[in-house]
Design an enzyme around this catalytic site. Structure first.
Site, PDB file in Angstrom:
ATOM      1  CG  LEU A 408       4.148  41.518  54.874  1.00 18.37           C
ATOM      2  CD1 LEU A 408       4.739  41.863  53.663  1.00 18.37           C
ATOM      3  CD2 LEU A 408       3.018  40.716  54.858  1.00 18.37           C
ATOM      4  CG  ASP A 409       5.506  37.261  60.977  1.00 14.34           C
ATOM      5  OD1 ASP A 409       4.788  37.876  61.129  1.00 14.34           O
ATOM      6  OD2 ASP A 409       4.707  36.575  60.733  1.00 14.34           O
ATOM      7  CG  MET A 410      12.341  40.230  59.985  1.00 16.69           C
ATOM      8  SD  MET A 410      13.720  39.728  61.485  1.00 16.69           S
ATOM      9  CE  MET A 410      14.725  38.513  61.018  1.00 16.69           C
TER      10      MET A 410
END
Length: 561
Positions: A408-410
């Site tokens: 997942l994106d940060m």
């Protein structure tokens, strides 16, 4: 107020009592200072009402011609006398000019008709015109066609010969077989010698046929080469001239910094991974602003850049919205130009820190499902090593295999799947590849969506000049598809479910923000929208077939917004 006289320092109106920032803006990630917002509003008002130049920003549907939006930059500066004001720049050229009243000049004027660039450019254009004229010579097309025909003829002749030789070889083989029972020793010896000579002669004939074919091809190639030689010579001259011209231009872009040092584009970029300046380096608004400030003894205080005009096809750019400086072209340049300034720390270097424990919502001996907090990395970054992966490596020291199945994106929170052994990982990975794993994201969009559901199909690729941002690109992008379903709308915000069919970097964020997608960025998206307390994107639901129990399982975690 914004003026269009020859003095490019625009005073801040006297009724402004805003405090000056203590540090200069970190240009690649910032919240615009109130003074920058005020200056930008004055420039926007001017752009909306001015009649001093003609440029089609695409805001007037009735206006004909090419529609091009532009980035503008404002810099709050302080004079030697302590007066505070701002200066303004635009990226590239505007209204086919580098010089417009009220805006700072370029670092180097490539549009100067009397300058070496325009004169050399004219020479290059003349060479191109001559090359194009020579390439229209009908004899060239005839020679190319003749070469192809000769090659095809050679292939056919060789194939016919080989087929015939194959038949003759089989006949000789059959004669030898029959001779074993029907002929005497002397007769067999005589026959075998004759057959041997036939075989040798066949190989010799094949060799000479190949030589003849090659000679015919070489002859046809020489005819074409003779016609192409003047073109190749001119192209080499053009290439050499262009390279020399480009080097000379890069040397003309001389950048100052706060301590008086000067570097050109070549020196600045030679120590980067790219090794050489990218196209249009030095033409952005930010370098122009710094250069003018230093040349005129103006102290840089704060800076902001905004986009004005119709949304471009590839990038996510909204009319009137603030954006950070581009990294590919500007980061090395501004890194030099900000030397000697007290600049805000890079917030990205301190981002991604999470001191709590990761919430594991399900675990068995084969896998686990966790709830990743927002602003926390899935895998280690360049400067920050703490991540979901490193936490799992500590939590599962005896696990085998790669552990993580996806990322997942940060800035995105929500469910992630972890495999404890290689066999489980391979099984789940196959489910991801076959797209049988079902994921549902919840997002809050900064705007109202008129449709209730649908599918967004916009191919994506990385923006090479502005990593990690993504571009919509039909030519080089990878397929990216997202199904969506609107849940409700309240206070000009839309709550929505996303069902990603593919899993590209920033896919949901771009599909939401891009004008060809939903045209409403996710609330708090600091790359494609406007910063907020967080990115309002959460991986809420994850469904898959358990790799050992062979039953369909489903997991959900509460949406934190």
């Amino acid at each position: 107020m914004f003026k269009t006289d020859n003095f490019l320092f625009h005073p801040i109106s006297s009724n402004s009592v805003l405090d000056l920032p203590k540090q200069f803006t970190y240009p690649f990630y910032y919240q615009p200072h109130p003074l920058c917002i005020k200056a930008a509003e004055e420039v926007k008002t001017y752009l909306s009402t001015q009649t001093n130049f003609e440029h089609n920003f695409g805001l007037n549907q009735n206006k004909k011609g090419l529609k091009i939006g532009k980035m503008f930059g404002v810099m709050i500066v302080q004079s030697m006398d302590g007066d505070v004001g701002y200066i303004v720049a635009f990226s590239g050229k505007l209204a086919e000019s580098n010089y417009l009243k009220g805006f700072v000049p370029p670092i180097f004027d490539t549009l100067n008709k009397d300058g070496f660039y325009k004169q050399s450019e004219e020479h290059v254009n003349n060479l191109t015109a001559i090359i194009e004229a020579l390439e229209q010579n009908p004899e060239i097309e005839i020679a190319k066609l003749n070469l192809e025909n000769v090659k095809l003829k050679s292939i056919n002749e060789l194939e016919v010969f080989k087929q015939k030789a194959k038949v003759e070889k089989e006949k000789r083989k059959q004669l030898r077989k029959e001779a074993e029972s029907k002929l005497s020793v002397l007769e067999k010896a005589s026959l075998f010698e004759e057959l041997k000579q036939q075989s040798i002669q066949s190989n010799i004939d094949l060799k000479y046929l190949k030589l003849n074919c090659e000679a015919e091809i070489n002859k046809a190639e020489l005819v074409l080469e003779k016609l192409m030689q003047p073109i190749k010579a001119l192209k080499l001259e053009r290439k050499t001239l262009s390279a020399s011209l480009q080097k000379r231009i890069h040397e003309q872009y001389q950048f100052l910094n706060a301590v008086g040092e000067i570097k050109n584009l070549i020196d600045i970029f030679k120590i980067t991974e790219l090794g050489q300046p990218p196209v249009a380096a030095g033409e952005c608004a930010a370098p122009k602003l710094f250069q003018f400030a230093y040349l005129n003894n103006l102290k840089p205080i704060a800076m902001a850049e905004f986009y004005w005009g119709i949304s471009p096809t590839a990038e996510v750019r909204k009319h009137g919205q603030f954006y950070p400086s581009c990294r590919g072209r500007c980061e090395p340049i501004l890194g030099h130009m900000m030397k000697g300034l007290d600049v805000e720390p890079n917030p990205i270097e301190s981002a991604g820190k999470f001191s709590g424990n990761i919430d594991i919502i399900y675990e068995d001996e084969f896998l686990l499902v966790l709830n990743k907090p927002h602003e926390f990395l899935s895998v280690p970054g360049k400067t920050i090593k703490d991540s979901v992966l490193t936490r799992m490596q500590d939590y599962l020291p005896d696990a085998t295999g790669p552990l993580l199945l996806h990322r997942l994106d940060m800035s995105t929170s929500g469910l992630m799947l972890v495999a404890k052994n290689e066999k489980t990982h391979k099984n789940l990975q196959k489910q991801f590849i076959n797209r049988t794993i079902k994921k549902r994201y919840v997002a809050l969009l900064d705007g109202v969506i008129n449709t209730k559901e649908g599918t967004i199909d916009l191919p994506l690729r990385v923006d090479l000049n502005n990593r990690p941002r993504q571009l919509v690109c039909a030519e080089h992008g990878k397929s990216a598809k997202t199904k969506y379903e609107v849940i409700n709308t309240e206070n000009n915000k839309t709550r929505i479910h996303f069902y990603p069919i593919t899993g590209r970097t920033h896919q949901l964020r771009v599909h939401a923000a891009h004008h060809l997608g939903l045209n409403s960025p996710i609330l708090g998206d600091d790359l494609y929208g406007i910063q907020s307390n967080r990115l309002h994107l959460h991986a809420e639901t994850l469904c898959f077939e358990h790799p050992v129990k062979r039953e369909w399982v489903s997991f959900s975690c509460k949406v934190p917004f």
